[in-house]
Design an enzyme around this catalytic site. Structure first.
Site, PDB file in Angstrom:
ATOM      1  N   TYR A  33     -20.525  -2.818   5.154  1.00 25.25           N
ATOM      2  CA  TYR A  33     -19.298  -3.204   4.467  1.00 25.25           C
ATOM      3  C   TYR A  33     -19.425  -4.444   3.591  1.00 25.25           C
ATOM      4  O   TYR A  33     -19.268  -4.380   2.384  1.00 25.25           O
ATOM      5  CB  TYR A  33     -18.164  -3.390   5.484  1.00 25.25           C
ATOM      6  CG  TYR A  33     -17.926  -2.150   6.295  1.00 25.25           C
ATOM      7  CD1 TYR A  33     -17.494  -0.980   5.683  1.00 25.25           C
ATOM      8  CD2 TYR A  33     -18.173  -2.113   7.664  1.00 25.25           C
ATOM      9  CE1 TYR A  33     -17.307   0.191   6.400  1.00 25.25           C
ATOM     10  CE2 TYR A  33     -17.982  -0.946   8.403  1.00 25.25           C
ATOM     11  CZ  TYR A  33     -17.553   0.196   7.756  1.00 25.25           C
ATOM     12  OH  TYR A  33     -17.372   1.347   8.464  1.00 25.25           O
TER      13      TYR A  33
ATOM     14  N   PRO B 185     -10.638   4.396   3.336  1.00 26.91           N
ATOM     15  CA  PRO B 185     -10.019   5.717   3.525  1.00 26.91           C
ATOM     16  C   PRO B 185      -8.506   5.666   3.306  1.00 26.91           C
ATOM     17  O   PRO B 185      -7.866   4.630   3.480  1.00 26.91           O
ATOM     18  CB  PRO B 185     -10.324   6.048   4.994  1.00 26.91           C
ATOM     19  CG  PRO B 185     -11.371   5.058   5.410  1.00 26.91           C
ATOM     20  CD  PRO B 185     -11.103   3.828   4.599  1.00 26.91           C
TER      21      PRO B 185
ATOM     22  N   HIS C  36     -11.916  -0.830   5.207  1.00 25.89           N
ATOM     23  CA  HIS C  36     -12.677  -0.274   6.329  1.00 25.89           C
ATOM     24  C   HIS C  36     -13.406  -1.301   7.206  1.00 25.89           C
ATOM     25  O   HIS C  36     -13.756  -1.008   8.345  1.00 25.89           O
ATOM     26  CB  HIS C  36     -13.691   0.730   5.753  1.00 25.89           C
ATOM     27  CG  HIS C  36     -14.033   1.849   6.678  1.00 25.89           C
ATOM     28  ND1 HIS C  36     -14.049   1.718   8.052  1.00 25.89           N
ATOM     29  CD2 HIS C  36     -14.391   3.135   6.435  1.00 25.89           C
ATOM     30  CE1 HIS C  36     -14.409   2.869   8.595  1.00 25.89           C
ATOM     31  NE2 HIS C  36     -14.613   3.743   7.635  1.00 25.89           N
TER      32      HIS C  36
ATOM     33  N   GLU D 215     -12.662  30.374  23.234  1.00 28.42           N
ATOM     34  CA  GLU D 215     -14.036  30.894  23.235  1.00 28.42           C
ATOM     35  C   GLU D 215     -14.994  29.955  23.979  1.00 28.42           C
ATOM     36  O   GLU D 215     -16.208  30.151  23.954  1.00 28.42           O
ATOM     37  CB  GLU D 215     -14.526  31.086  21.789  1.00 28.42           C
ATOM     38  CG  GLU D 215     -13.824  32.199  21.044  1.00 28.42           C
ATOM     39  CD  GLU D 215     -14.212  33.584  21.528  1.00 28.42           C
ATOM     40  OE1 GLU D 215     -15.295  33.736  22.121  1.00 28.42           O
ATOM     41  OE2 GLU D 215     -13.425  34.528  21.317  1.00 28.42           O
ATOM     42  N   LYS D 216     -14.426  28.910  24.586  1.00 31.83           N
ATOM     43  CA  LYS D 216     -15.214  27.907  25.323  1.00 31.83           C
ATOM     44  C   LYS D 216     -16.234  27.204  24.413  1.00 31.83           C
ATOM     45  O   LYS D 216     -17.362  26.934  24.800  1.00 31.83           O
ATOM     46  CB  LYS D 216     -15.950  28.547  26.524  1.00 31.83           C
ATOM     47  CG  LYS D 216     -15.054  29.277  27.510  1.00 31.83           C
ATOM     48  CD  LYS D 216     -14.295  28.271  28.386  1.00 31.83           C
ATOM     49  CE  LYS D 216     -13.541  28.938  29.526  1.00 31.83           C
ATOM     50  NZ  LYS D 216     -12.357  29.676  29.094  1.00 31.83           N
ATOM     51  N   ILE D 217     -15.784  26.951  23.163  1.00 35.64           N
ATOM     52  CA  ILE D 217     -16.630  26.221  22.206  1.00 35.64           C
ATOM     53  C   ILE D 217     -15.890  24.944  21.815  1.00 35.64           C
ATOM     54  O   ILE D 217     -14.675  24.965  21.607  1.00 35.64           O
ATOM     55  CB  ILE D 217     -16.910  27.079  20.947  1.00 35.64           C
ATOM     56  CG1 ILE D 217     -17.785  28.286  21.294  1.00 35.64           C
ATOM     57  CG2 ILE D 217     -17.588  26.253  19.851  1.00 35.64           C
ATOM     58  CD1 ILE D 217     -17.978  29.285  20.152  1.00 35.64           C
TER      59      ILE D 217
ATOM     60  N   SER E  19     -19.301  10.797  12.018  1.00 32.49           N
ATOM     61  CA  SER E  19     -19.269   9.541  12.760  1.00 32.49           C
ATOM     62  C   SER E  19     -18.929   9.792  14.222  1.00 32.49           C
ATOM     63  O   SER E  19     -18.095  10.630  14.563  1.00 32.49           O
ATOM     64  CB  SER E  19     -18.314   8.540  12.121  1.00 32.49           C
ATOM     65  OG  SER E  19     -17.130   9.152  11.761  1.00 32.49           O
TER      66      SER E  19
ATOM     67  N   SER F 108     -16.019  13.398   9.006  1.00 35.84           N
ATOM     68  CA  SER F 108     -15.408  12.692  10.128  1.00 35.84           C
ATOM     69  C   SER F 108     -14.235  13.503  10.667  1.00 35.84           C
ATOM     70  O   SER F 108     -13.411  13.997   9.898  1.00 35.84           O
ATOM     71  CB  SER F 108     -14.912  11.322   9.664  1.00 35.84           C
ATOM     72  OG  SER F 108     -14.484  10.576  10.766  1.00 35.84           O
TER      73      SER F 108
END
Length: 636
Positions: free
Chosen positions: A108, A121, A344, A426-428, A455, A560
């Site tokens: 930064y 952002p 940020h 779907e267990k994902i 991130s 992100s």
């Protein structure tokens, strides 16, 4: 989402983060912080093995063999790698967090490109249903009251501690986002925080028609003003700033950091200007009362609002209605569009979104008390004396900003077909599912995969910021290659194989995520060793001069996940000229995406990525639905 500046010069010691007269924080917060573990330095050999693995999908076999030779040299017993590792371990023993200061500087404060688009952002909030100035000011007043309500929790240290996987998280970022501001410098910037000074600020900054005001938001007994009182004060501000021909002094904050640092020094030579600038820097936060943007069709409305949040639309519109160095700026326009933009350096997205969720809930509450109408003083208008030199600085900043505005290609897409509930059934892991869809979309567009940044929070550790989840993996490459492989079409057993590859890829992503949040990812460790070499004044190891390292750090996809209860979406610019910035908020039954690219790059196009991403998500759902579930459903 972060920015990386490859540093070749020695890191400089300095006043980077300046807490102003930091009094001792009363017990609760401090006790919590001291109970958090320190960020570990990962084992050297583990990082080097994982680095080689991460390179496999993104470089050629020949390049990989060359890099393996450099890694083998670096990892030799008693070699340069071990020396740097020992230096990092020493640093970890002596500091609260071996990474946080370095990260603040390299990601930064030493980053010289404008904060606008490149670093800060924005967040697009749901459109409000007011359509006039009265509604705008009433909503802004309620929003201000909601932020002050949240501030009370910060001040009293009653903010509930957050948890991730049962582990308490560092809450430090919440204490950095109010009453703070970035200050430009010639070689590096700094951040000032007035929240813990002897006399914490009691005012906010309000901007309307490029004119800045200091608005006290606490009454003489220390209680926050009510919505009614704030509304009356905002009306006074509105009515005394109707001229639309004022110099947009705030546009100076959009410039390249070195140019802005020079202009800043010109600006504050004048006593009146200096007092006005200090008032903005010390204020708790900023509220920007924007002019309405030109009407557009519903399908591009959200994308247009995202651009307003990121850069204000250019010098003709609302870009002068900002002070981009201010940590928090809430934006409320006359046409019902609203959101925020944040600087940020002090914080990642999740604390900002937690604050937003609180405010949005707060604005829905009915007003209980009618406030006593004690006459309140006129909000103070901040004066600026514009010399010819400053006028010239403003003109140059306008030109540069307008080029940036023209160059940013941004698309907000609401994916309506399903949300996070489908992958869960779907267990994902929903995040892994979305990341694999992004990998598939990119592969279909370009015929190859690229270094991908997602991130990961390091807030399990004291003063933790982020590390990188590398979503492009050996497993994700196998999946995207198989997905459209003609020899793997239209056959049940082939579909079964694709499902297996998809599940394996999402599990690999989930495993990398877990590894990252526990402090075992590779990116910050590699950066640490590089910075350690600079600090030790030793020659830069070949490993970091290698083209493979440059490829690995060139994130064509910078992504992100910023989940929120509110139906909002965060957005940010790409981190490389030929890349994309992708942010998403998965809701139960839909997903909000914001995608950005640069118009100056012929190869990238945000709407095209959105189109391919939508198709990838639908194809992956179809694949899972049309294939009988295997007996063993994998856990995520």
């Amino acid at each position: 989402m972060e920015r990386k500046q490859q540093q070749s010069e020695k890191a400089k010691p300095s006043g980077w983060l300046k807490p102003v007269a930091l009094g001792k924080l009363p017990g609760r917060y401090l006790a919590h912080q001291e109970g958090l573990p320190h960020l570990p330095v990962p084992p050297l050999q583990q990082t080097l093995d994982r680095y080689l693995l991460a390179l496999q999908p993104i470089i050629s076999e020949e390049e990989w063999t060359h890099t393996k030779g450099l890694v083998d040299e670096f990892r030799k017993p008693g070699g340069v790698g071990e020396r740097l590792q020992k230096g990092l371990e020493r640093r970890a023993r002596k500091t609260e967090n071996w990474l946080s200061d370095w990260w603040l500087k390299t990601a930064y404060l030493e980053y010289r490109l404008p904060v606008v688009v490149h670093s800060s952002p924005g967040v697009v909030l749901p459109k409000q249903d007011f359509l006039d100035q009265q509604g705008q000011l009433r909503f802004a007043a309620k929003l201000i009251e909601g932020i002050l309500d949240f501030k009370t929790m910060i001040d009293n240290e009653t903010l509930p501690v957050e948890y991730l996987g049962g582990k308490p998280l560092c809450m430090n970022q919440y204490y950095q986002i109010l009453s703070s501001c970035r200050i430009p410098g010639q070689k590096h910037d700094s951040v000032v925080n007035y929240a813990k000074g002897k006399k914490p600020p009691s005012h906010i900054t309000v901007v309307h028609n490029f004119q800045f005001f200091e608005l006290d938001v606490y009454s003489s007994d220390g209680s926050p003003l009510t919505t009614d009182q704030i509304f009356i004060q905002l009306e006074k501000i509105w009515n005394t700033s109707l001229q639309t021909n004022k110099e947009p002094i705030g546009i100076l904050t959009t410039n390249h950091r070195n140019s802005w640092a020079k202009a800043y020094n010109h600006l504050i030579k004048d006593k009146t200007n200096k007092e006005s600038v200090r008032s903005i820097e010390k204020s708790i936060f900023t509220v920007c009362l924007d002019s309405p943007i030109p009407r557009v069709s519903d399908d591009i409305y959200k994308s247009r609002v995202a651009a307003q949040m990121l850069h204000g639309g250019g010098s003709r519109w609302n870009s002068g209605n900002r002070w981009f160095d201010k940590t928090l700026q809430f934006i409320v326009a006359e046409d019902g569009s609203c959101g925020l933009v944040y600087e940020h350096a002090p914080s990642e997205g999740p604390p900002i979104v937690a604050l937003l969720d609180h405010i949005v809930e707060y604005t829905k509450k009915p007003q209980l008390v009618r406030s006593p109408m004690i006459p309140l003083p006129m909000p103070k208008k901040l004066r600026f004396n514009i010399t010819p030199e400053i006028k010239n600085d403003i003109e140059k900043a306008k030109q540069n900003l307008n080029i940036m505005v023209q160059d940013l290609d941004i698309k907000v897409m609401v994916f309506h077909h399903f949300g996070k509930n489908f992958p869960k059934l779907e267990k994902i892991s929903p995040d892994a599912f979305i990341q694999m869809a992004l990998q598939l979309a990119y592969y279909r567009m370009y015929g190859q995969v690229c270094a991908t940044y997602e991130s990961a929070s390091l807030r399990m550790f004291r003063l933790g910021r982020t590390d990188t989840i590398r979503s492009a993996s050996v497993d994700s490459l196998k999946f995207v290659q198989a997905m459209d492989n003609p020899s793997k079409q239209l056959c049940k057993s082939k579909n079964q194989e694709k499902v297996e590859l998809l599940r394996r890829a999402t599990q690999a992503h989930r495993a990398y995520t877990d590894m990252a949040i526990k402090g075992n990812a590779i990116d910050r460790h590699l950066l640490g060793m590089k910075l350690q070499a600079i600090e030790d004044l030793v020659s830069m190891p070949e490993l970091f001069m290698d083209t493979a390292y440059a490829v690995a750090m060139h994130f064509n996809l910078s992504t992100s996940q910023v989940p929120a209860k509110t139906d909002c979406v965060m957005c940010f610019g790409p981190v490389v000229p030929d890349g994309y910035g992708v942010c998403y908020n998965p809701m139960d039954d839909h997903i909000n995406f914001a995608m950005s690219a640069y118009n100056s790059c012929a190869e990238t196009n945000a709407a095209r990525l959105a189109h391919y991403l939508e198709k990838a998500l639908l194809d992956m759902r179809l694949l899972l639905q049309s294939t009988p579930k295997s007996k063993l459903l994998h856990r995520w």
